[in-house]
Design an enzyme around this catalytic site. Sequence first.
Site, PDB file in Angstrom:
ATOM      1  CE  LYS B  47     -27.057  41.968  11.646  1.00  0.00           C
ATOM      2  NZ  LYS B  47     -26.104  42.884  12.290  1.00  0.00           N
ATOM      3  N   GLY B  74     -28.219  45.535  16.718  1.00  0.00           N
ATOM      4  CA  GLY B  74     -28.790  44.575  17.652  1.00  0.00           C
ATOM      5  C   GLY B  74     -29.008  43.210  17.029  1.00  0.00           C
ATOM      6  CB  CYS B 135     -23.062  38.251  21.878  1.00  0.00           C
ATOM      7  SG  CYS B 135     -22.935  38.204  20.117  1.00  0.00           S
ATOM      8  CB  ILE B 196     -10.989  44.733  15.307  1.00  0.00           C
ATOM      9  CG1 ILE B 196     -11.157  46.010  14.507  1.00  0.00           C
ATOM     10  CG2 ILE B 196      -9.580  44.497  15.714  1.00  0.00           C
ATOM     11  CD1 ILE B 196     -10.700  47.266  15.248  1.00  0.00           C
ATOM     12  CB  THR B 198     -17.858  47.871  15.929  1.00  0.00           C
ATOM     13  OG1 THR B 198     -18.711  47.090  16.783  1.00  0.00           O
ATOM     14  CG2 THR B 198     -18.306  47.714  14.493  1.00  0.00           C
ATOM     15  N   GLY B 222     -15.318  51.871  10.275  1.00  0.00           N
ATOM     16  CA  GLY B 222     -14.928  52.842   9.252  1.00  0.00           C
ATOM     17  C   GLY B 222     -13.509  53.358   9.432  1.00  0.00           C
ATOM     18  CB  THR B 271     -18.050  51.010   7.320  1.00  0.00           C
ATOM     19  OG1 THR B 271     -18.335  50.338   8.552  1.00  0.00           O
ATOM     20  CG2 THR B 271     -18.736  52.351   7.329  1.00  0.00           C
TER      21      THR B 271
HETATM   22  C1  LIG Z   1     -24.053  47.987  10.296  1.00  0.00           C
HETATM   23  C2  LIG Z   1     -23.060  46.981  10.791  1.00  0.00           C
HETATM   24  C3  LIG Z   1     -23.504  45.706  11.200  1.00  0.00           C
HETATM   25  C4  LIG Z   1     -22.596  44.759  11.678  1.00  0.00           C
HETATM   26  N1  LIG Z   1     -23.058  43.509  12.051  1.00  0.00           N
HETATM   27  C5  LIG Z   1     -22.178  42.560  12.470  1.00  0.00           C
HETATM   28  C6  LIG Z   1     -22.607  41.236  12.803  1.00  0.00           C
HETATM   29  O1  LIG Z   1     -23.795  40.891  12.683  1.00  0.00           O
HETATM   30  N2  LIG Z   1     -21.689  40.339  13.253  1.00  0.00           N
HETATM   31  C7  LIG Z   1     -20.361  40.669  13.362  1.00  0.00           C
HETATM   32  O2  LIG Z   1     -19.546  39.825  13.757  1.00  0.00           O
HETATM   33  N3  LIG Z   1     -19.914  41.902  13.029  1.00  0.00           N
HETATM   34  C8  LIG Z   1     -20.781  42.853  12.590  1.00  0.00           C
HETATM   35  N4  LIG Z   1     -20.314  44.112  12.240  1.00  0.00           N
HETATM   36  C9  LIG Z   1     -18.872  44.421  12.337  1.00  0.00           C
HETATM   37  C10 LIG Z   1     -18.192  44.319  10.960  1.00  0.00           C
HETATM   38  O3  LIG Z   1     -18.292  43.009  10.446  1.00  0.00           O
HETATM   39  C11 LIG Z   1     -16.706  44.728  11.038  1.00  0.00           C
HETATM   40  O4  LIG Z   1     -16.047  43.877  11.962  1.00  0.00           O
HETATM   41  C12 LIG Z   1     -16.504  46.162  11.508  1.00  0.00           C
HETATM   42  O5  LIG Z   1     -17.513  46.997  11.008  1.00  0.00           O
HETATM   43  C13 LIG Z   1     -15.145  46.734  11.112  1.00  0.00           C
HETATM   44  O6  LIG Z   1     -14.955  46.783   9.710  1.00  0.00           O
HETATM   45  P1  LIG Z   1     -15.297  48.095   8.809  1.00  0.00           P
HETATM   46  O7  LIG Z   1     -14.637  49.268   9.451  1.00  0.00           O
HETATM   47  O8  LIG Z   1     -14.750  47.766   7.452  1.00  0.00           O
HETATM   48  O9  LIG Z   1     -16.774  48.209   8.789  1.00  0.00           O
HETATM   49  C14 LIG Z   1     -21.211  45.084  11.762  1.00  0.00           C
HETATM   50  C15 LIG Z   1     -20.780  46.355  11.347  1.00  0.00           C
HETATM   51  C16 LIG Z   1     -21.670  47.297  10.866  1.00  0.00           C
HETATM   52  C17 LIG Z   1     -21.167  48.647  10.426  1.00  0.00           C
END
Ligand SMILES: Cc1cc2nc3c(=O)[nH]c(=O)nc-3n(C[C@H](O)[C@H](O)[C@H](O)COP(=O)(O)O)c2cc1C
Lengths: 270, 309
Positions: B47, B74, B135, B196, B198, B222, B271
């Site tokens: 994280k 956040g 950010c 990527i 989100t 997701g 996710t």
């Molecule tokens: C709950 C949550 C927290 C996330 N926290 C971070 C983060 O702290 N730093 C970051 O670069 N990306 C963060 N992401 C983005 C994920 O690392 C990832 O790039 C994104 O969710 C796409 O992949 P996925 O569809 O497999 O989740 C977060 C995503 C989720 C769902």
Amino acid sequence: MNHSRFQEVCDVLENCNYRGDYFQITFRSRLITPGVKAGQFVHIQLPDMPHLTLRRPFSVFDASTDEGTLSVIYKVVGAGSTALAAVERGKRISLLGPLGNGFPATPIGRGIIIVAGGYGCASTYLIARGAAQPGVCLLGARNKADILVEDAFAATGFRVHISTDDGSCGHQGLVTELLDRVLTETAGASPVTYACGPNAMLDAVADMCLARDIEAYLSYDMNMCCGVGACFTCVMKRKADNADGWEYVRTCRDGPVIDAREVYREDGTT
Amino acid sequence: MAEVSLETRLGDVILKNPVVTASGTFGYGKEYADLVPLEKLGGITVKGVSPFPSHGNTPPRTGEVFAGLINSIGLQNPGLDRFMNHEDYLPFLRTVDTAVFINIWGRTIDDYVAVAAALDSESEGIAALEINISCPNIKEGGSSFGTNLTLAGKVVEAVRNATSLPLITKLSPNVTHVADFARCVVDHGSDMISVINTYPAMSIDINTRRPCVSTVAGGLSGHAIKPIAVKIVYDVARAVDVPIIGMGGIYSAEDAIEFMLAGADAVAIGTALFSDPGTPLDVIAGIKTYLESWGINDVADIVGTVLTV
Ligand SMILES: Cc1cc2nc3c(=O)[nH]c(=O)nc-3n(C[C@H](O)[C@H](O)[C@H](O)COP(=O)(O)O)c2cc1C
Ligand SMILES: Cc1cc2nc3c(=O)[nH]c(=O)nc-3n(C[C@H](O)[C@H](O)[C@H](O)COP(=O)(O)OP(=O)(O)OC[C@H]3O[C@@H](n4cnc5c(N)ncnc54)[C@H](O)[C@@H]3O)c2cc1C
Ligand code: FES
């Protein structure tokens, strides 16, 4: 966390309508069951829902290590619980658990008071079943149809008192009104209170117990994603030794049970 | 047939296999330690870490939508000091036999530099830093580092000067041409790209009339973002010649292989972990089976092999 957690694919042994919108589902679970403590929960994967991939958290209502069974009482409120209600015997469903800290063990020789609102009875029944000695159980709900498992509580030897908002069963009014009376009656037995229900009810229980210097443990219900402490979705404020006086803790891992003295209240009360 | 090799080289960083966890979805590894054999993973991305502890946003912080998740956590985190010294974080990760990626963020360029410099001085057990540039920059009117080419270049260059650790820059999909950002951050010293993050999104409960997260909008992840992510990986792979970590809606080996064919050297799972913490292991096994069935010995041989003519 002392006990190991497991991801286990479990057979559904039974899934039946309990009363009104409430269902009870029982799983065969050999791995999760032995470690379950009162107040812990399982994170259930929804069956056949590829577009809804998040699990749903439910308190363990009852668990039997001998039989390797674990059951949950749930209310149908949305898409996930609706899908769960349609599950038939024999279906295999993935559970993650046991999760959360659970309630602390009941102390020998002291009064035990359980306060449960709505499906809060599900997370508190195991307290009664494993209690050091019987105590009092206060069940509150909107109406008679939402009063659950009073017989199961009674069978543990606990005295059960009921309150409903509409008076259709037991005392008409709030469960905290019953609690006020019980706290007065049992003051000599230095009782401990265990509560689960709507967050507003928990706040009221906390206020009453703190005002009388009575130990209280409250199980909070927050929206969850991972259920294991990894995503920081489920946070609530707990008092902390920092400049703000509080920190966000993860309800799924640091909770769901919090000592009433540690709950941080926005209005500044303690 | 020779044993299939899943070993993955990201420049100087060597992974056991191409499957890592995505930042923010796997905590700091320890949270999943009794559910997932961590040493089987290609890597763990933690994280986001900032120099200061951060409370994160007011709940509700996530909401499930059709085939996806909107989050607005956040960036809650314990802060650099605690991350580096407390047994739940870096000291624990140092005991795990897998590659560890530290995702870093800040509100100013100095914040990023502070984290990078501190980790550089105690870099044992760290495979690379992943710079999260999605950010807001509070010094420059809150515009995101990740959507402004000049700022993106500046932050990467500053971090580059603060550390000799390998650098991954994690790009936002929320720009017209992600490839321009990929070129820019590589020119400024990034050794790799991850894509990527989100995608900005919003969802409203029509009965309460409230958005699902307290910040009104959040980031979508997701299943729903997978085809967008595959296209971005493809574009980035054609624009730059550095290793790429692809992510966005990977739930299965088939999903992961799609990203690799589009040009990802490694993939990250996010996710999907919430649904099944075992996903990375299934993906690793599935990639192996795919390679065997096609008679391919080295996983690197499928990277970027999509047929476009
Ligand atoms: C709950 C949550 C927290 C996330 N926290 C971070 C983060 O702290 N730093 C970051 O670069 N990306 C963060 N992401 C983005 C994920 O690392 C990832 O790039 C994104 O969710 C796409 O992949 P996925 O569809 O497999 O989740 C977060 C995503 C989720 C769902
Ligand atoms: C630790 C814990 C223990 C729980 N134990 C039980 C239990 O024993 N029995 C039981 O019936 N329910 C329990 N719940 C609540 C249960 O998780 C939710 O009712 C369920 O997730 C709803 O899923 P859904 O898809 O049906 O509804 P959704 O479509 O997700 O939501 C329908 C409505 O329910 C609300 N909701 C969703 N999740 C929650 C939640 N976690 N808490 C409060 N409201 C929510 C939504 O805001 C929405 O208004 C527990 C929750 C937690 C966190
Ligand atoms: S639900 Fe993920 S941290 Fe609690």
